[in-house]
Motif scaffolding. Structure first.
Motif, mmCIF file in Angstrom:
data_model
loop_
_atom_site.group_PDB
_atom_site.id
_atom_site.type_symbol
_atom_site.label_atom_id
_atom_site.label_comp_id
_atom_site.label_asym_id
_atom_site.label_seq_id
_atom_site.Cartn_x
_atom_site.Cartn_y
_atom_site.Cartn_z
ATOM 1 N N PHE A 146 0.829 -1.210 0.000
ATOM 2 C CA PHE A 146 0.000 0.000 0.000
ATOM 3 C C PHE A 146 0.859 1.253 0.000
ATOM 4 O O PHE A 146 0.615 2.198 -0.760
ATOM 5 N N THR A 147 1.862 1.290 0.860
ATOM 6 C CA THR A 147 2.688 2.494 0.976
ATOM 7 C C THR A 147 3.483 2.745 -0.293
ATOM 8 O O THR A 147 3.597 3.885 -0.763
ATOM 9 N N LEU A 148 4.029 1.682 -0.904
ATOM 10 C CA LEU A 148 4.718 1.841 -2.193
ATOM 11 C C LEU A 148 3.737 2.322 -3.262
ATOM 12 O O LEU A 148 4.049 3.222 -4.046
ATOM 13 N N ALA A 149 2.538 1.742 -3.275
ATOM 14 C CA ALA A 149 1.527 2.130 -4.264
ATOM 15 C C ALA A 149 1.143 3.595 -4.106
ATOM 16 O O ALA A 149 0.883 4.291 -5.096
ATOM 17 N N SER A 150 1.137 4.082 -2.856
ATOM 18 C CA SER A 150 0.758 5.479 -2.646
ATOM 19 C C SER A 150 1.735 6.423 -3.342
ATOM 20 O O SER A 150 1.322 7.433 -3.925
ATOM 21 N N TYR A 151 3.032 6.105 -3.307
ATOM 22 C CA TYR A 151 4.012 6.935 -4.024
ATOM 23 C C TYR A 151 3.857 6.769 -5.534
ATOM 24 O O TYR A 151 3.940 7.741 -6.291
ATOM 25 N N LEU A 152 3.638 5.538 -5.970
ATOM 26 C CA LEU A 152 3.535 5.261 -7.412
ATOM 27 C C LEU A 152 2.311 5.927 -8.030
ATOM 28 O O LEU A 152 2.337 6.345 -9.190
ATOM 29 N N ILE A 153 1.240 6.033 -7.269
ATOM 30 C CA ILE A 153 -0.003 6.605 -7.794
ATOM 31 C C ILE A 153 -0.073 8.117 -7.579
ATOM 32 O O ILE A 153 -0.476 8.862 -8.475
ATOM 33 N N GLU A 154 0.354 8.577 -6.403
ATOM 34 C CA GLU A 154 0.320 10.024 -6.123
ATOM 35 C C GLU A 154 1.434 10.758 -6.873
ATOM 36 O O GLU A 154 1.331 11.961 -7.102
ATOM 37 N N GLY A 155 2.513 10.059 -7.202
ATOM 38 C CA GLY A 155 3.670 10.689 -7.841
ATOM 39 C C GLY A 155 4.647 11.279 -6.841
ATOM 40 O O GLY A 155 5.640 11.904 -7.199
ATOM 41 N N GLY A 156 4.359 11.080 -5.538
ATOM 42 C CA GLY A 156 5.222 11.598 -4.475
ATOM 43 C C GLY A 156 4.477 11.519 -3.159
ATOM 44 O O GLY A 156 3.413 10.896 -3.067
ATOM 45 N N TRP A 175 -6.114 -2.572 -9.012
ATOM 46 C CA TRP A 175 -5.535 -2.421 -7.675
ATOM 47 C C TRP A 175 -4.982 -3.754 -7.170
ATOM 48 O O TRP A 175 -3.853 -3.815 -6.687
ATOM 49 N N MET A 176 -5.776 -4.801 -7.303
ATOM 50 C CA MET A 176 -5.311 -6.107 -6.809
ATOM 51 C C MET A 176 -4.127 -6.608 -7.641
ATOM 52 O O MET A 176 -3.214 -7.244 -7.095
ATOM 53 N N ALA A 177 -4.103 -6.299 -8.922
ATOM 54 C CA ALA A 177 -2.956 -6.676 -9.757
ATOM 55 C C ALA A 177 -1.702 -5.944 -9.294
ATOM 56 O O ALA A 177 -0.603 -6.523 -9.249
ATOM 57 N N LEU A 178 -1.871 -4.665 -8.941
ATOM 58 C CA LEU A 178 -0.736 -3.888 -8.431
ATOM 59 C C LEU A 178 -0.279 -4.434 -7.079
ATOM 60 O O LEU A 178 0.929 -4.561 -6.827
ATOM 61 N N MET A 179 -1.233 -4.775 -6.196
ATOM 62 C CA MET A 179 -0.879 -5.362 -4.895
ATOM 63 C C MET A 179 -0.121 -6.676 -5.083
ATOM 64 O O MET A 179 0.876 -6.943 -4.397
ATOM 65 N N ASP A 180 -0.579 -7.503 -6.023
ATOM 66 C CA ASP A 180 0.089 -8.785 -6.283
ATOM 67 C C ASP A 180 1.513 -8.568 -6.792
ATOM 68 O O ASP A 180 2.446 -9.256 -6.384
ATOM 69 N N ASP A 181 1.667 -7.602 -7.695
ATOM 70 C CA ASP A 181 2.992 -7.292 -8.250
ATOM 71 C C ASP A 181 3.943 -6.836 -7.139
ATOM 72 O O ASP A 181 5.077 -7.327 -7.026
ATOM 73 N N LEU A 182 3.469 -5.902 -6.310
ATOM 74 C CA LEU A 182 4.332 -5.350 -5.254
ATOM 75 C C LEU A 182 4.579 -6.373 -4.132
ATOM 76 O O LEU A 182 5.642 -6.381 -3.526
ATOM 77 N N ALA A 183 3.612 -7.249 -3.886
ATOM 78 C CA ALA A 183 3.798 -8.301 -2.882
ATOM 79 C C ALA A 183 4.886 -9.276 -3.330
ATOM 80 O O ALA A 183 5.736 -9.683 -2.524
ATOM 81 N N GLU A 184 4.853 -9.659 -4.588
ATOM 82 C CA GLU A 184 5.877 -10.583 -5.108
ATOM 83 C C GLU A 184 7.261 -9.945 -5.035
ATOM 84 O O GLU A 184 8.234 -10.579 -4.616
ATOM 85 N N MET A 185 7.349 -8.656 -5.392
ATOM 86 C CA MET A 185 8.614 -7.932 -5.318
ATOM 87 C C MET A 185 9.111 -7.875 -3.866
ATOM 88 O O MET A 185 10.290 -8.142 -3.585
ATOM 89 N N THR A 186 8.208 -7.538 -2.955
ATOM 90 C CA THR A 186 8.572 -7.413 -1.551
ATOM 91 C C THR A 186 9.075 -8.739 -0.992
ATOM 92 O O THR A 186 10.093 -8.787 -0.288
ATOM 93 N N GLN A 202 11.496 -5.980 8.781
ATOM 94 C CA GLN A 202 10.376 -5.093 9.095
ATOM 95 C C GLN A 202 9.757 -4.590 7.802
ATOM 96 O O GLN A 202 10.464 -4.185 6.887
ATOM 97 N N ILE A 203 8.434 -4.620 7.762
ATOM 98 C CA ILE A 203 7.699 -4.068 6.624
ATOM 99 C C ILE A 203 7.116 -2.731 7.053
ATOM 100 O O ILE A 203 6.367 -2.643 8.032
ATOM 101 N N PHE A 204 7.529 -1.693 6.331
ATOM 102 C CA PHE A 204 7.065 -0.335 6.617
ATOM 103 C C PHE A 204 5.804 -0.049 5.800
ATOM 104 O O PHE A 204 5.869 0.084 4.585
ATOM 105 N N ASP A 205 4.672 0.033 6.494
ATOM 106 C CA ASP A 205 3.421 0.422 5.843
ATOM 107 C C ASP A 205 3.044 1.797 6.367
ATOM 108 O O ASP A 205 1.951 2.018 6.901
ATOM 109 N N SER A 206 3.985 2.721 6.200
ATOM 110 C CA SER A 206 3.934 4.015 6.879
ATOM 111 C C SER A 206 2.597 4.729 6.768
ATOM 112 O O SER A 206 2.150 5.369 7.724
ATOM 113 N N TRP A 207 1.943 4.645 5.600
ATOM 114 C CA TRP A 207 0.769 5.491 5.358
ATOM 115 C C TRP A 207 -0.550 4.728 5.325
ATOM 116 O O TRP A 207 -1.582 5.299 5.001
#
Length: 343
Positions: A146-156, A175-186, A202-207
């Protein structure tokens, strides 16, 4: 690895008996340290992680100077994103900035998969080096989807995450495709760090605190369940962090994760009422690091008294150390917690 290995942090994470409360601080390597500032005059933030000897030195500094019970790898949560060829820039004083934010599934359909050995060998070299040098556990880490997606979608960075949540609601399949992609990367990234010698991750889900409990259940929990279930198989300890997310603690407690973070908005005495059964870390307000030492120690004492005999507690901040903090303050706080909590 030293024969005098200090495993108090790992024992606390596993809710085992410990001789004292272990301490580490989020962002414990940084600009408050003169040695770090000198290194930053020669290397940018991203450049440090590309030089394993320098990265290892920066990671070790808080252990050597403060006497904390764990080290956390010096890196950035966007490191694996950048390594996949995605155009992200770390802007000083701003954070990660992307020129081409994600707006549909087509925007990430052709991203190349992360191969840590190929794409992040410098990170793994740092972990291997630290595994040999440290006498305390090394915490590897990654950003949560989620936190990585927030930067990727907001642009910052964002204050409200409208674009991210709007994408989540309007394009649930993407959204679920993006979550799956980022989960596999993580998972690929964290498994590689563990193989290289990290004893905890530690997994940082800051936002993610920007979401309601219901939205977390629907859009995030299945992804985090998958990630932590896979991490359990590695034998490494897992920790989960977010800021301003006390309302999600009950949901987190259902996940197969070892340690939950809580910040100053949730008191230690609230944990029992929330029926939190996991080990926990937190929750000192970092602003207290600017208070007089007597006030700081009184608040730390109060926190330890509230925790009482609860098994599985790691003393930490509710968020990260900031540049204005004095190193002497952190050293004195570490010593105080160790001494006051000794059995």
């Amino acid at each position: 690895m030293s024969l005098l290995f200090n495993d108090v942090f790992l024992k606390a994470c596993r809710k085992e008996t410990v001789p004292y409360t272990p301490v580490w601080f989020m962002r414990q390597a940084g600009r408050y340290q003169a040695e770090y500032r000198a290194i930053r005059e020669r290397y940018s933030f991203f450049e440090i992680s590309h030089h394993p000897e320098v990265c290892a030195e920066v990671t070790r500094l808080p252990v050597e100077k403060l006497g904390v019970d764990a080290a956390i790898l010096f890196a950035d949560i966007m490191t694996p994103i950048k390594a996949r060829g995605i155009d992200v820039e770390l802007v000083e004083g701003v954070g990660p900035v992307l020129n081409h934010p994600v707006r549909s599934g087509a925007d990430f359909a052709h991203w190349r998969q992360l191969d840590p050995a190929r794409d992040l060998s410098f990170v793994l070299d740092s972990v291997e080096l630290l595994h040999q040098q440290l006498n305390v556990p090394l915490i590897g880490f990654a950003g949560a989807p989620f936190t990585l997606a927030s930067y990727l979608i907001e642009g910052g960075p964002s204050r409200n995450y409208h674009q991210t949540k709007g994408f989540m609601y309007a394009h649930p399949d993407d959204w679920m495709a993006l979550m799956d992609d980022l989960a596999e990367m993580t998972l690929n990234y964290l498994r590689a760090q563990i193989r290289a010698g990290a004893q905890a991750v530690q997994i940082f889900d800051s936002w993610v605190g920007a979401l309601s409990e219901e939205d977390y259940q629907i859009y995030i929990a299945p992804t985090m369940e998958k990630i932590f279930s896979e991490l359990q198989k590695t034998g490494a300890v897992s920790l989960y962090f977010a800021a301003g997310a006390g309302h999600l603690l009950r949901e987190w407690n259902k996940l197969p994760v070892d340690v939950l973070s809580f910040d100053w908005r949730t008191s230690a005495s609230d944990l029992e009422g929330l029926e939190i059964t996991k080990a926990v870390q937190g929750n000192l307000d970092p602003s207290l690091l600017l208070a007089p030492q007597s006030v700081l120690e009184a608040r730390a004492k109060s926190l330890l008294d509230q925790i009482g005999d609860r098994s599985g507690y790691i003393f930490n901040l509710g968020h990260g150390v900031f540049p204005e903090v004095r190193e002497e303050t952190l050293k004195a706080l570490t010593d105080f917690v160790h001494t006051y909590s000794k059995k």
